[in-house]
Design a protein around this motif. Structure first.
Motif, PDB file in Angstrom:
ATOM      1  N   THR A 260       0.812  -1.219   0.000  1.00 61.12           N
ATOM      2  CA  THR A 260       0.000   0.000   0.000  1.00 61.12           C
ATOM      3  C   THR A 260       0.842   1.264   0.000  1.00 61.12           C
ATOM      4  O   THR A 260       0.408   2.304  -0.490  1.00 61.12           O
ATOM      5  CB  THR A 260      -0.957   0.020   1.202  1.00 61.12           C
ATOM      6  OG1 THR A 260      -0.192  -0.076   2.412  1.00 61.12           O
ATOM      7  CG2 THR A 260      -1.935  -1.151   1.127  1.00 61.12           C
ATOM      8  N   TYR A 261       2.051   1.178   0.544  1.00 60.30           N
ATOM      9  CA  TYR A 261       3.039   2.247   0.372  1.00 60.30           C
ATOM     10  C   TYR A 261       4.415   1.663   0.645  1.00 60.30           C
ATOM     11  O   TYR A 261       4.581   0.837   1.543  1.00 60.30           O
ATOM     12  CB  TYR A 261       2.790   3.437   1.290  1.00 60.30           C
ATOM     13  CG  TYR A 261       3.505   4.672   0.764  1.00 60.30           C
ATOM     14  CD1 TYR A 261       3.023   5.328  -0.362  1.00 60.30           C
ATOM     15  CD2 TYR A 261       4.670   5.143   1.351  1.00 60.30           C
ATOM     16  CE1 TYR A 261       3.672   6.429  -0.878  1.00 60.30           C
ATOM     17  CE2 TYR A 261       5.331   6.251   0.843  1.00 60.30           C
ATOM     18  CZ  TYR A 261       4.828   6.892  -0.279  1.00 60.30           C
ATOM     19  OH  TYR A 261       5.476   7.978  -0.809  1.00 60.30           O
ATOM     20  N   TYR A 279       1.408   3.538  -5.943  1.00 62.22           N
ATOM     21  CA  TYR A 279       1.112   2.646  -7.062  1.00 62.22           C
ATOM     22  C   TYR A 279       1.793   1.294  -6.931  1.00 62.22           C
ATOM     23  O   TYR A 279       1.674   0.447  -7.830  1.00 62.22           O
ATOM     24  CB  TYR A 279       1.511   3.311  -8.381  1.00 62.22           C
ATOM     25  CG  TYR A 279       0.659   4.505  -8.717  1.00 62.22           C
ATOM     26  CD1 TYR A 279      -0.721   4.374  -8.847  1.00 62.22           C
ATOM     27  CD2 TYR A 279       1.219   5.766  -8.904  1.00 62.22           C
ATOM     28  CE1 TYR A 279      -1.518   5.469  -9.155  1.00 62.22           C
ATOM     29  CE2 TYR A 279       0.434   6.866  -9.212  1.00 62.22           C
ATOM     30  CZ  TYR A 279      -0.936   6.718  -9.336  1.00 62.22           C
ATOM     31  OH  TYR A 279      -1.724   7.802  -9.643  1.00 62.22           O
ATOM     32  N   ASP A 280       2.491   1.058  -5.811  1.00 63.45           N
ATOM     33  CA  ASP A 280       3.115  -0.249  -5.611  1.00 63.45           C
ATOM     34  C   ASP A 280       2.084  -1.331  -5.276  1.00 63.45           C
ATOM     35  O   ASP A 280       2.442  -2.497  -5.133  1.00 63.45           O
ATOM     36  CB  ASP A 280       4.178  -0.167  -4.511  1.00 63.45           C
ATOM     37  CG  ASP A 280       5.364  -1.084  -4.776  1.00 63.45           C
ATOM     38  OD1 ASP A 280       5.522  -1.527  -5.926  1.00 63.45           O
ATOM     39  OD2 ASP A 280       6.138  -1.351  -3.840  1.00 63.45           O
ATOM     40  N   LYS A 281       0.839  -0.931  -5.165  1.00 61.87           N
ATOM     41  CA  LYS A 281      -0.254  -1.893  -4.965  1.00 61.87           C
ATOM     42  C   LYS A 281      -0.973  -2.215  -6.263  1.00 61.87           C
ATOM     43  O   LYS A 281      -2.013  -2.889  -6.266  1.00 61.87           O
ATOM     44  CB  LYS A 281      -1.251  -1.357  -3.935  1.00 61.87           C
ATOM     45  CG  LYS A 281      -1.950  -0.047  -4.299  1.00 61.87           C
ATOM     46  CD  LYS A 281      -2.881   0.387  -3.176  1.00 61.87           C
ATOM     47  CE  LYS A 281      -3.635   1.685  -3.500  1.00 61.87           C
ATOM     48  NZ  LYS A 281      -2.759   2.858  -3.586  1.00 61.87           N
ATOM     49  N   SER A 282      -0.447  -1.770  -7.404  1.00 62.53           N
ATOM     50  CA  SER A 282      -1.157  -1.896  -8.682  1.00 62.53           C
ATOM     51  C   SER A 282      -1.420  -3.342  -9.085  1.00 62.53           C
ATOM     52  O   SER A 282      -2.451  -3.645  -9.691  1.00 62.53           O
ATOM     53  CB  SER A 282      -0.383  -1.178  -9.792  1.00 62.53           C
ATOM     54  OG  SER A 282      -0.332   0.211  -9.563  1.00 62.53           O
ATOM     55  N   GLY A 283      -0.491  -4.253  -8.760  1.00 62.75           N
ATOM     56  CA  GLY A 283      -0.729  -5.661  -9.093  1.00 62.75           C
ATOM     57  C   GLY A 283      -1.935  -6.218  -8.366  1.00 62.75           C
ATOM     58  O   GLY A 283      -2.793  -6.892  -8.960  1.00 62.75           O
ATOM     59  N   GLY A 284      -2.027  -5.913  -7.079  1.00 65.44           N
ATOM     60  CA  GLY A 284      -3.180  -6.371  -6.300  1.00 65.44           C
ATOM     61  C   GLY A 284      -4.474  -5.729  -6.750  1.00 65.44           C
ATOM     62  O   GLY A 284      -5.528  -6.377  -6.791  1.00 65.44           O
ATOM     63  N   MET A 285      -4.412  -4.449  -7.118  1.00 65.38           N
ATOM     64  CA  MET A 285      -5.630  -3.772  -7.582  1.00 65.38           C
ATOM     65  C   MET A 285      -6.075  -4.340  -8.931  1.00 65.38           C
ATOM     66  O   MET A 285      -7.274  -4.405  -9.218  1.00 65.38           O
ATOM     67  CB  MET A 285      -5.393  -2.266  -7.679  1.00 65.38           C
ATOM     68  CG  MET A 285      -4.986  -1.599  -6.356  1.00 65.38           C
ATOM     69  SD  MET A 285      -6.052  -1.993  -4.932  1.00 65.38           S
ATOM     70  CE  MET A 285      -5.154  -3.357  -4.163  1.00 65.38           C
ATOM     71  N   ILE A 458       4.723  -5.516 -14.146  1.00 63.98           N
ATOM     72  CA  ILE A 458       3.962  -4.419 -14.747  1.00 63.98           C
ATOM     73  C   ILE A 458       4.494  -3.053 -14.314  1.00 63.98           C
ATOM     74  O   ILE A 458       3.796  -2.043 -14.446  1.00 63.98           O
ATOM     75  CB  ILE A 458       2.455  -4.535 -14.415  1.00 63.98           C
ATOM     76  CG1 ILE A 458       2.212  -4.437 -12.900  1.00 63.98           C
ATOM     77  CG2 ILE A 458       1.884  -5.833 -14.970  1.00 63.98           C
ATOM     78  CD1 ILE A 458       0.729  -4.351 -12.527  1.00 63.98           C
ATOM     79  N   ALA A 459       5.747  -3.008 -13.836  1.00 61.44           N
ATOM     80  CA  ALA A 459       6.284  -1.754 -13.317  1.00 61.44           C
ATOM     81  C   ALA A 459       6.257  -0.633 -14.356  1.00 61.44           C
ATOM     82  O   ALA A 459       6.041   0.532 -14.014  1.00 61.44           O
ATOM     83  CB  ALA A 459       7.716  -1.966 -12.814  1.00 61.44           C
ATOM     84  N   GLY A 460       6.468  -0.963 -15.624  1.00 63.85           N
ATOM     85  CA  GLY A 460       6.491   0.073 -16.652  1.00 63.85           C
ATOM     86  C   GLY A 460       5.141   0.457 -17.195  1.00 63.85           C
ATOM     87  O   GLY A 460       4.986   1.550 -17.766  1.00 63.85           O
ATOM     88  N   VAL A 461       4.139  -0.427 -17.049  1.00 65.96           N
ATOM     89  CA  VAL A 461       2.851  -0.199 -17.715  1.00 65.96           C
ATOM     90  C   VAL A 461       1.701   0.079 -16.751  1.00 65.96           C
ATOM     91  O   VAL A 461       0.589   0.391 -17.181  1.00 65.96           O
ATOM     92  CB  VAL A 461       2.492  -1.405 -18.614  1.00 65.96           C
ATOM     93  CG1 VAL A 461       3.468  -1.516 -19.781  1.00 65.96           C
ATOM     94  CG2 VAL A 461       2.483  -2.707 -17.806  1.00 65.96           C
ATOM     95  N   ALA A 462       1.949  -0.019 -15.454  1.00 62.54           N
ATOM     96  CA  ALA A 462       0.880   0.212 -14.473  1.00 62.54           C
ATOM     97  C   ALA A 462       0.478   1.677 -14.405  1.00 62.54           C
ATOM     98  O   ALA A 462      -0.640   2.002 -14.009  1.00 62.54           O
ATOM     99  CB  ALA A 462       1.311  -0.272 -13.094  1.00 62.54           C
ATOM    100  N   THR A 463       1.400   2.563 -14.785  1.00 62.83           N
ATOM    101  CA  THR A 463       1.115   4.000 -14.782  1.00 62.83           C
ATOM    102  C   THR A 463       1.665   4.627 -16.062  1.00 62.83           C
ATOM    103  O   THR A 463       2.520   4.060 -16.740  1.00 62.83           O
ATOM    104  CB  THR A 463       1.751   4.716 -13.571  1.00 62.83           C
ATOM    105  OG1 THR A 463       3.172   4.515 -13.609  1.00 62.83           O
ATOM    106  CG2 THR A 463       1.190   4.188 -12.264  1.00 62.83           C
ATOM    107  N   PRO A 475      -2.701   6.068 -13.278  1.00 63.28           N
ATOM    108  CA  PRO A 475      -2.848   4.612 -13.370  1.00 63.28           C
ATOM    109  C   PRO A 475      -3.558   4.176 -14.643  1.00 63.28           C
ATOM    110  O   PRO A 475      -4.427   4.873 -15.162  1.00 63.28           O
ATOM    111  CB  PRO A 475      -3.690   4.273 -12.132  1.00 63.28           C
ATOM    112  CG  PRO A 475      -4.508   5.515 -11.900  1.00 63.28           C
ATOM    113  CD  PRO A 475      -3.619   6.663 -12.281  1.00 63.28           C
ATOM    114  N   THR A 476      -3.186   2.988 -15.144  1.00 68.24           N
ATOM    115  CA  THR A 476      -3.774   2.462 -16.380  1.00 68.24           C
ATOM    116  C   THR A 476      -4.734   1.303 -16.150  1.00 68.24           C
ATOM    117  O   THR A 476      -5.512   0.967 -17.042  1.00 68.24           O
ATOM    118  CB  THR A 476      -2.662   1.954 -17.320  1.00 68.24           C
ATOM    119  OG1 THR A 476      -1.988   0.855 -16.687  1.00 68.24           O
ATOM    120  CG2 THR A 476      -1.660   3.062 -17.631  1.00 68.24           C
TER     121      THR A 476
END
Length: 491
Positions: A260-261, A279-285, A458-463, A475-476
């Protein structure tokens, strides 16, 4: 921007949308419509600003009705991805007009390039994704002037029938985007768990279990317990299970990194590198968004979404470099860098999946390494998958969804690189080599032999750091449509 977009027949839409390729005349399929407007449509295409560039929307008013000529770029380059981009521009143009309904009228040349059902889905995705905004925390000078909702339809029956799928997928991706963008003082570990429980409560095909407190110890979730112990927000493992109607054709586990952070912990990040770590939670989201989507599209397989959820913070309780953690599959890990925390919590989820879920396949998504951004930029996600059939499924879903993946190597020599001095492996090898591959190699130690699995970085494509079609900076929702397509096609 519209709060919602839906699809249903509209007898008298407020705007009619015609389509045009770059440097092409108005298609002959619009001849009757052109006569109805007193040749206003063909006249509009001769205006200097109406070039047919992708997403260019030329507005005109004729005989009391509103029309738009939407550019699709060069005919030879037109595909579903271009359509998504153009459709995102369309919804912005409709919003500026204040329209509450619109009908898209495709022509034969367009449908020859993108068949009607694919066209309808991509149109729905583009319009839905393009309507995203994140302004929940704005209050000053934020008076809403746009209509609350937009209804989109089409003159083509097959397009009209496919629109709802595209809108459903876009809605799920936007749900993911909204959660990813929610700030860390709000989107705590408990907030994410409550969101998962709310999602399950609203869908009878979903069930949610949250492992926290004593349950972490009972399930030997050592990565979560250590990474999360410095924060006042307690770590947890969230499990969301979808059960299809009828007998499942397979059980698939989805694992999404949910930090979450990320301050970096005692290996603290610099101020510049810490900004944006919500945005380090993007995989879970993305996993949550996928579970929202599949509750609607109902794939034939049982799906278990696992979100290892923690905040990587700093206190006198923080875990340290030089700590050694032992996982329940017997693998010990020597910590060299507390900022390589994501793989430690993902290891928990992978071991849990193999022991408790017994899946036929595991797909894991994470913003795992900054090196992935350097390697592939913001065009492709990195894909590590050594099992040919699963890799083929993922690549097919990537082609269908437009969420691109690029295969990366996982040679045995990379696994050797991870072997440590005082434990079985390091969490980060002390060499400046192959950092994205190091993450995949580390995770491979926590998947049982014989279980097909994939790691998607997804570090490059999540945002996005700048506007691009349906995705303004921010965010994408990457992964939601990819995974939904993967699961829907599973047989």
């Amino acid at each position: 921007m519209y709060k919602s977009v839906q699809s249903r027949p509209v007898p008298n839409p407020q705007a009619t949308v015609c389509l045009r390729f770059k440097d092409r005349r108005l298609h002959k399929d619009y001849a009757a419509l052109d006569r109805k407007t007193g040749r206003a449509l063909s006249t509009a295409t001769k205006r200097t600003e109406c070039t047919g560039e992708t997403g260019e929307a030329t507005a005109l008013y004729a005989r009391g009705r509103r029309y738009l000529v939407l550019g699709l770029g060069e005919e030879k380059s037109f595909d579903a991805n271009v359509l998504r981009k153009a459709a995102a521009s369309l919804v912005q143009a409709l919003d500026r007009m204040g329209a509450t309904s619109a009908s898209v009228v495709p022509n034969a040349a367009v449908l020859a390039k993108v068949p009607a059902r694919q066209f309808g889905r991509a149109l729905g995705e583009g319009v839905g994704l393009g309507s995203f905004s994140f302004d929940e925390f704005k209050s000053l000078n934020n008076k809403r002037t746009s209509p609350e909702s937009l209804t989109v339809t089409s003159s083509d029956k097959a397009v009209r029938e496919a629109l709802p799928l595209g809108l459903t997928l876009a809605d799920a991706a936007n749900y993911c985007r909204r959660l990813a963008a929610t700030p860390p003082n709000v989107a705590t570990t408990s907030y994410v768990a409550a969101e998962a429980e709310k999602l399950a409560a609203s869908n009878p095909s979903l069930k949610c279990t949250v492992h926290k407190g004593a349950a972490l110890e009972k399930n030997e979730l050592v990565g979560l317990a250590n990474v999360g112990k410095a924060s006042e927000n307690p770590p947890c493992l969230i499990a969301l299970t979808y059960t299809p109607p009828g007998r499942p054709v397979a059980t698939v586990a989805l694992v999404g990194k949910t930090i979450t952070y990320d301050t970096g912990g005692l290996s603290i990040k610099s101020a510049d590198n810490m900004k944006g770590m919500k945005y380090d939670k993007s995989g879970g989201m993305a996993v949550l968004g996928t579970m929202r989507a599949i509750a609607a599209i109902k794939p034939p397989c049982r799906v278990v979404g696992l979100l290892p959820t923690a905040e990587n913070s700093i206190s006198d309780e923080a875990y340290r470099a030089d700590d050694i953690l032992r996982y329940p599959n017997g693998v010990s890990v020597e910590v060299t860098n507390t900022d390589a925390e994501g793989r430690l919590v993902l290891a928990d989820a992978l071991v849990y999946a193999c022991r408790k879920v017994k899946p036929d396949a595991i797909i894991e998504l994470s913003t795992l390494t900054g090196g992935m951004v350097i390697a592939l930029g913001r065009v492709y996600a990195g894909l590590w998958c050594e099992e040919e059939k699963l890799r083929g499924r993922i690549e097919a879903a990537a082609a269908e969804s437009g969420e691109r993946v690029w295969r990366m190597p996982l040679h045995a020599d990379y696994r050797e690189m991870m072997k440590a001095k005082h434990a079985d492996i390091w969490n980060s090898a002390p060499v400046r080599e192959a950092h994205p591959v190091q993450g995949a190699a580390f995770l491979s130690y926590f998947v049982d032999e014989g279980v097909p699995w994939a790691h998607i970085d997804i570090a490059g494509v999540a945002t996005r750091d700048k506007d691009n079609g349906p995705f303004p900076s921010g965010p994408t929702g990457f992964g939601v449509r990819l995974l939904a397509d993967l699961l829907a096609a599973w047989r």
